[in-house]
Design an enzyme around this catalytic site. Structure first.
Site, short mmCIF file in Angstrom:
data_model
loop_
_atom_site.label_atom_id
_atom_site.label_comp_id
_atom_site.label_asym_id
_atom_site.label_seq_id
_atom_site.Cartn_x
_atom_site.Cartn_y
_atom_site.Cartn_z
N ASP A 9 33.72 34.21 36.20
CA ASP A 9 34.70 33.63 35.29
C ASP A 9 34.41 32.15 35.03
OD1 ASP A 9 36.00 35.98 34.92
OD2 ASP A 9 37.74 35.51 36.18
N ASP A 64 37.50 32.99 40.22
CA ASP A 64 37.81 34.23 39.52
C ASP A 64 39.30 34.26 39.24
OD1 ASP A 64 36.18 36.84 38.87
OD2 ASP A 64 38.17 37.52 39.47
#
Length: 264
Positions: free
Chosen positions: A128, A145
């Protein structure tokens, strides 16, 4: 842009843009307000209690894509000693103390139903975001994340209103193991290790690897987010030992397959 003069307006513009692609029922203003609180929530000790709002775009590597060869990729490095998922279990037991929040995951990996799978070919995906956080000794890099898991409780057959208590550290440890996120965190740590080994001048994993953050957005309540045992609700943080990351990287390469296979 976390440095936008009006963060609510900045988020609202992106929400409206995404609604064209992913039409779902929501109130854009409320979502933008909630995301402002997320961006203003403390991230905990691994970042020096920074917030997402204080980390500019220049210190973020967003959606870092990777293609990780496993056991030699197309050509297995050790065809007679294939690397299996269960080979990660001895590494966790060797490197993690008994009180480490992710050590219990070693038992999950040791289960043949999961651990018996061969690791071969290529693992592709994207992280991410990688955050670069300044420290007194130079920059450290963290794998981050985002998670939107609902961790609340039921009142009868209906969900009770969420509170920060639903995202306290103890609850997040349970959520991590229940969703196999420890495996994801381990693999992402190896991805970052290999990337920095390639791109960071004078790379020293003990100095540059900053750990892992799993941000459970529903539990991040802004500047007043409760702190429990030194950690803010909604943020799971973990600092894997450097030796674990390096040994796991070698294992996935196939370099340690024979040794681990024999030890197991």
């Amino acid at each position: 842009d976390p440095e936008a003069p009006d963060l609510h307006a900045e988020l609202l513009s992106h929400i409206r843009e995404q609604l064209v692609r992913w039409p779902v029922e929501l109130v854009p203003d409320l979502l933008a307000e909630a995301l402002v609180r997320v961006c203003e929530s403390p991230l905990g000790p691994l970042t020096g209690d920074a917030t997402l709002r204080k980390i500019p775009l220049s210190d973020r590597l967003r959606e870092m894509q990777f293609e990780l060869p496993l056991s030699g990729g197309d050509v297995p490095a050790y065809p007679t000693h294939p690397v299996r998922l269960g080979d990660l279990a001895p590494l966790l037991r060797a490197h993690l103390p008994d009180d480490d929040p992710l050590r219990p995951y070693a038992e999950t990996l040791a289960d043949p139903a999961l651990g018996g799978q061969d690791l071969r070919g290529y693992l592709t995906g994207s992280v991410d975001v990688v955050l670069r956080v300044p420290t007194d000794t130079g920059a450290r890099y963290l794998v981050v994340d985002y998670k939107t898991n609902w961790l609340g409780r039921l009142e009868g057959d209906r969900p009770a209103p969420l509170t920060a208590h639903d995202y306290r550290p103890e609850k997040l440890r349970e959520a991590m193991g229940g969703s196999d996120y420890p495996l994801q965190a381990l693999l992402y740590s190896v991805v970052l290790h290999r990337y920095l080994r390639w791109r960071q001048p004078g790379y020293d994993p003990a100095r540059h690897l900053g750990g892992v953050l799993y941000l459970y957005l529903r539990g991040m309540c802004g500047p007043q987010t409760p702190i429990v045992h030194g950690h803010p609700c909604g943020v799971f943080s973990w600092q894997p030992p450097v030796g674990l990351v390096k040994d796991l990287s070698d294992l996935l390469d196939g370099a340690a397959a024979a040794a681990v296979g024999g030890a197991a």
